[in-house]
Motif scaffolding. Structure first.
Motif, PDB file in Angstrom:
ATOM      1  N   ASP A 233      55.807  50.760  33.270  1.00  0.00           N
ATOM      2  CA  ASP A 233      55.634  50.689  31.824  1.00  0.00           C
ATOM      3  C   ASP A 233      53.457  50.853  31.982  1.00  0.00           C
ATOM      4  OD1 ASP A 233      55.387  51.184  28.667  1.00  0.00           O
ATOM      5  OD2 ASP A 233      53.781  48.796  29.744  1.00  0.00           O
ATOM      6  N   LYS A 234      52.901  51.749  31.765  1.00  0.00           N
ATOM      7  CA  LYS A 234      52.007  51.910  32.696  1.00  0.00           C
ATOM      8  C   LYS A 234      51.152  50.744  31.675  1.00  0.00           C
ATOM      9  CE  LYS A 234      47.847  54.309  33.126  1.00  0.00           C
ATOM     10  NZ  LYS A 234      46.790  53.565  33.160  1.00  0.00           N
ATOM     11  N   LYS A 235      51.058  50.509  30.241  1.00  0.00           N
ATOM     12  CA  LYS A 235      50.187  49.116  29.645  1.00  0.00           C
ATOM     13  C   LYS A 235      50.185  47.786  30.413  1.00  0.00           C
ATOM     14  CE  LYS A 235      49.738  49.578  25.232  1.00  0.00           C
ATOM     15  NZ  LYS A 235      50.091  49.644  23.712  1.00  0.00           N
ATOM     16  N   THR A 236      52.245  47.719  30.683  1.00  0.00           N
ATOM     17  CA  THR A 236      52.006  46.476  31.564  1.00  0.00           C
ATOM     18  C   THR A 236      51.984  46.295  32.220  1.00  0.00           C
ATOM     19  OG1 THR A 236      54.579  46.363  29.965  1.00  0.00           O
ATOM     20  CG2 THR A 236      54.412  45.098  31.817  1.00  0.00           C
ATOM     21  N   LYS A 237      51.727  47.208  33.353  1.00  0.00           N
ATOM     22  CA  LYS A 237      50.869  47.587  34.747  1.00  0.00           C
ATOM     23  C   LYS A 237      50.405  47.151  34.831  1.00  0.00           C
ATOM     24  CE  LYS A 237      50.305  50.688  39.300  1.00  0.00           C
ATOM     25  NZ  LYS A 237      50.787  51.275  39.094  1.00  0.00           N
ATOM     26  N   ASP A 238      48.999  47.837  33.611  1.00  0.00           N
ATOM     27  CA  ASP A 238      48.041  47.248  33.554  1.00  0.00           C
ATOM     28  C   ASP A 238      47.261  46.194  33.043  1.00  0.00           C
ATOM     29  OD1 ASP A 238      47.365  49.848  34.111  1.00  0.00           O
ATOM     30  OD2 ASP A 238      46.933  50.198  32.132  1.00  0.00           O
ATOM     31  N   ARG A 239      48.151  45.241  32.339  1.00  0.00           N
ATOM     32  CA  ARG A 239      47.957  43.960  31.398  1.00  0.00           C
ATOM     33  C   ARG A 239      48.288  43.330  32.596  1.00  0.00           C
ATOM     34  NH1 ARG A 239      50.704  44.440  25.372  1.00  0.00           N
ATOM     35  NH2 ARG A 239      48.638  45.279  24.216  1.00  0.00           N
ATOM     36  N   ILE A 240      49.035  43.155  33.095  1.00  0.00           N
ATOM     37  CA  ILE A 240      49.483  42.076  34.248  1.00  0.00           C
ATOM     38  C   ILE A 240      48.404  42.272  36.027  1.00  0.00           C
ATOM     39  CG2 ILE A 240      50.479  41.823  36.482  1.00  0.00           C
ATOM     40  CD1 ILE A 240      51.929  40.298  34.105  1.00  0.00           C
ATOM     41  N   GLU A 241      48.309  43.121  35.843  1.00  0.00           N
ATOM     42  CA  GLU A 241      46.567  43.837  36.976  1.00  0.00           C
ATOM     43  C   GLU A 241      45.542  42.451  36.017  1.00  0.00           C
ATOM     44  OE1 GLU A 241      44.872  46.921  39.211  1.00  0.00           O
ATOM     45  OE2 GLU A 241      46.114  47.635  37.968  1.00  0.00           O
ATOM     46  N   GLU A 242      45.260  43.342  35.038  1.00  0.00           N
ATOM     47  CA  GLU A 242      44.022  42.480  34.316  1.00  0.00           C
ATOM     48  C   GLU A 242      44.269  40.551  34.613  1.00  0.00           C
ATOM     49  OE1 GLU A 242      41.927  42.814  30.493  1.00  0.00           O
ATOM     50  OE2 GLU A 242      43.510  43.130  30.254  1.00  0.00           O
ATOM     51  N   ILE A 243      45.541  40.451  33.804  1.00  0.00           N
ATOM     52  CA  ILE A 243      45.389  39.007  34.190  1.00  0.00           C
ATOM     53  C   ILE A 243      45.992  38.132  35.769  1.00  0.00           C
ATOM     54  CG2 ILE A 243      47.772  37.009  34.202  1.00  0.00           C
ATOM     55  CD1 ILE A 243      48.386  38.763  31.231  1.00  0.00           C
ATOM     56  N   TYR A 244      46.511  39.482  36.396  1.00  0.00           N
ATOM     57  CA  TYR A 244      45.983  38.679  37.790  1.00  0.00           C
ATOM     58  C   TYR A 244      44.687  38.464  38.939  1.00  0.00           C
ATOM     59  CZ  TYR A 244      45.641  39.370  43.101  1.00  0.00           C
ATOM     60  OH  TYR A 244      45.683  39.460  44.071  1.00  0.00           O
ATOM     61  N   GLU A 245      43.686  39.306  37.994  1.00  0.00           N
ATOM     62  CA  GLU A 245      42.348  39.709  38.409  1.00  0.00           C
ATOM     63  C   GLU A 245      41.737  38.264  38.335  1.00  0.00           C
ATOM     64  OE1 GLU A 245      41.537  41.522  40.808  1.00  0.00           O
ATOM     65  OE2 GLU A 245      42.477  42.872  40.990  1.00  0.00           O
ATOM     66  N   ILE A 246      42.034  38.433  37.083  1.00  0.00           N
ATOM     67  CA  ILE A 246      41.107  37.141  36.130  1.00  0.00           C
ATOM     68  C   ILE A 246      41.018  36.061  36.355  1.00  0.00           C
ATOM     69  CG2 ILE A 246      40.950  36.106  34.028  1.00  0.00           C
ATOM     70  CD1 ILE A 246      40.532  39.268  32.127  1.00  0.00           C
ATOM     71  N   THR A 247      42.710  35.674  36.853  1.00  0.00           N
ATOM     72  CA  THR A 247      43.035  34.238  37.112  1.00  0.00           C
ATOM     73  C   THR A 247      42.851  34.309  38.726  1.00  0.00           C
ATOM     74  OG1 THR A 247      45.446  35.495  37.704  1.00  0.00           O
ATOM     75  CG2 THR A 247      45.136  33.960  35.667  1.00  0.00           C
ATOM     76  N   LYS A 248      42.301  34.924  39.497  1.00  0.00           N
ATOM     77  CA  LYS A 248      42.109  35.012  40.742  1.00  0.00           C
ATOM     78  C   LYS A 248      40.411  34.849  41.021  1.00  0.00           C
ATOM     79  CE  LYS A 248      42.340  36.231  44.786  1.00  0.00           C
ATOM     80  NZ  LYS A 248      43.226  37.317  45.846  1.00  0.00           N
ATOM     81  N   LYS A 249      39.894  35.214  40.094  1.00  0.00           N
ATOM     82  CA  LYS A 249      38.488  35.403  40.061  1.00  0.00           C
ATOM     83  C   LYS A 249      37.970  33.874  39.549  1.00  0.00           C
ATOM     84  CE  LYS A 249      34.074  37.012  38.212  1.00  0.00           C
ATOM     85  NZ  LYS A 249      33.657  38.127  36.507  1.00  0.00           N
ATOM     86  N   TYR A 250      38.811  33.517  38.862  1.00  0.00           N
ATOM     87  CA  TYR A 250      38.400  32.088  38.277  1.00  0.00           C
ATOM     88  C   TYR A 250      39.055  30.907  39.329  1.00  0.00           C
ATOM     89  CZ  TYR A 250      39.427  27.933  36.327  1.00  0.00           C
ATOM     90  OH  TYR A 250      39.809  25.958  35.929  1.00  0.00           O
ATOM     91  N   ILE A 251      40.094  31.262  39.877  1.00  0.00           N
ATOM     92  CA  ILE A 251      40.109  30.429  41.132  1.00  0.00           C
ATOM     93  C   ILE A 251      39.227  30.025  42.147  1.00  0.00           C
ATOM     94  CG2 ILE A 251      41.783  31.596  42.237  1.00  0.00           C
ATOM     95  CD1 ILE A 251      43.960  28.526  41.643  1.00  0.00           C
ATOM     96  N   GLU A 252      38.985  31.146  43.110  1.00  0.00           N
ATOM     97  CA  GLU A 252      38.245  31.379  43.536  1.00  0.00           C
ATOM     98  C   GLU A 252      36.859  30.951  43.164  1.00  0.00           C
ATOM     99  OE1 GLU A 252      38.840  32.753  47.228  1.00  0.00           O
ATOM    100  OE2 GLU A 252      40.595  33.668  46.736  1.00  0.00           O
ATOM    101  N   GLU A 253      36.439  31.020  42.450  1.00  0.00           N
ATOM    102  CA  GLU A 253      35.247  30.557  42.008  1.00  0.00           C
ATOM    103  C   GLU A 253      35.002  29.285  41.806  1.00  0.00           C
ATOM    104  OE1 GLU A 253      34.277  32.596  38.010  1.00  0.00           O
ATOM    105  OE2 GLU A 253      33.054  34.640  39.360  1.00  0.00           O
ATOM    106  N   LYS A 254      36.963  28.329  40.967  1.00  0.00           N
ATOM    107  CA  LYS A 254      36.470  27.300  40.978  1.00  0.00           C
ATOM    108  C   LYS A 254      36.602  25.881  41.681  1.00  0.00           C
ATOM    109  CE  LYS A 254      38.478  24.009  38.139  1.00  0.00           C
ATOM    110  NZ  LYS A 254      37.688  23.293  37.153  1.00  0.00           N
ATOM    111  N   LYS A 255      37.073  26.727  43.054  1.00  0.00           N
ATOM    112  CA  LYS A 255      37.270  26.099  44.724  1.00  0.00           C
ATOM    113  C   LYS A 255      36.279  25.974  45.238  1.00  0.00           C
ATOM    114  CE  LYS A 255      37.914  30.272  48.077  1.00  0.00           C
ATOM    115  NZ  LYS A 255      38.159  30.347  48.393  1.00  0.00           N
ATOM    116  N   ASP A 256      34.938  27.000  44.969  1.00  0.00           N
ATOM    117  CA  ASP A 256      33.366  26.772  45.274  1.00  0.00           C
ATOM    118  C   ASP A 256      32.983  26.031  44.909  1.00  0.00           C
ATOM    119  OD1 ASP A 256      34.007  27.851  47.831  1.00  0.00           O
ATOM    120  OD2 ASP A 256      33.757  30.133  46.380  1.00  0.00           O
ATOM    121  N   ASP A 257      33.502  25.535  43.501  1.00  0.00           N
ATOM    122  CA  ASP A 257      32.096  24.182  42.685  1.00  0.00           C
ATOM    123  C   ASP A 257      32.073  22.789  43.126  1.00  0.00           C
ATOM    124  OD1 ASP A 257      32.776  26.060  40.343  1.00  0.00           O
ATOM    125  OD2 ASP A 257      33.380  24.959  39.067  1.00  0.00           O
TER     126      ASP A 257
END
Length: 257
Positions: A233-257
């Motif tokens: 399902d494209k919508k589901t695929k896009d949503r999971i990708e978005e969630i992954y990207e947001i969480t990945k960005k968050y934790i990468e920034e968090k490690k450098d705080d």
């Protein structure tokens, strides 16, 4: 010392001997508990806590999921929504049924242990805890999440998401919207395996210690989790990708705080 970790481990093994060791969920949970106990110990050491609190953190790790075994035996699930609140049941086993006295001879640490277990699976730690109580609640929550990420990347899918193939599943709108709005998703809103997957990604937002963030980043747990699945399902695929990207960005920034 009021805490005898070696004796506590013996008592734990005696308790779990009541459950079938060949049941996959029992195997998963025993291994998880043993690892969480060691992760909690190391976190406490890395935080510079004294030996008493290091051993207390290790003990809380050993006890935090004690309620899971009856949950597995009776309901054959790890989903509290479909069975019992495993933390609350663990409190019953330990404090109402009296098992705690096999682990500790006196009640010096009972309140901290009780509060840590009760708060380890809540969306947020309750207010009103003392500084020490709050610290141990944070340690067990981080230790638990660190190992859950490990389990999610190596365990058989059907044991975690209750089916091997999620490719035809869809993410519900309510779960996606909750993530976008506040990064918190209630287990009560889970309707599909993809919903549960989305919740797992949100764990990164509730990590308290830099040491915990480093473990997630160094082991590439988010990448491994994301790459375990594909969706039709494209919508589901896009949503999971978005969630992954947001969480990945968050934790990468968090490690450098």
């Amino acid at each position: 010392m009021a805490i005898d970790i070696k004796e506590a481990k013996k008592v734990f093994k005696e308790y779990i001997s009541n459950y079938n060791p060949n049941v996959e969920k029992v195997k998963i949970k025993v291994a998880h508990i043993e690892r969480v106990s060691q992760i909690a110990k190391k976190l406490a050491e890395d935080l510079g806590l004294d030996q008493e609190d290091v051993e207390l953190a290790e003990l809380i790790g050993l006890l935090h999921d004690i309620g899971r075994f009856e949950q597995i035996r009776v309901y054959n699930t790890f989903l509290d929504r479909d069975s019992i609140n495993h933390a609350e049941y663990g409190i019953k086993v330990l404090f109402e049924d009296g098992l705690i006295r096999k682990f500790l001879k006196n009640d010096e640490y009972d309140r901290i242990i009780r509060l840590s277990i009760l708060n380890h699976n809540r969306m947020q730690i309750e207010e009103g805890l003392s500084e020490r109580e709050n610290l141990h609640a944070k340690i067990i929550r981080d230790a638990d999440k660190i190992d859950i990420f490990y389990v999610l990347t190596i365990a058989k899918k059907e044991e975690v998401w209750y089916k091997e193939d999620l490719s035809n599943e869809k993410m519900t709108d309510e779960v996606y919207e909750d993530f976008i709005e506040n990064k918190l998703i209630s287990y009560n809103k889970v309707r599909t395996g993809v919903d549960l997957l989305a919740i797992h990604f949100t764990y990164v937002f509730n990590l308290y210690f830099k040491q915990s963030v480093k473990v997630i980043v160094d082991n590439k747990y988010l990448d491994k989790l994301y790459n375990r699945f594909s969706f039709n399902d494209k919508k589901t695929k896009d949503r999971i990708e978005e969630i992954y990207e947001i969480t990945k960005k968050y934790i990468e920034e968090k490690k450098d705080d």
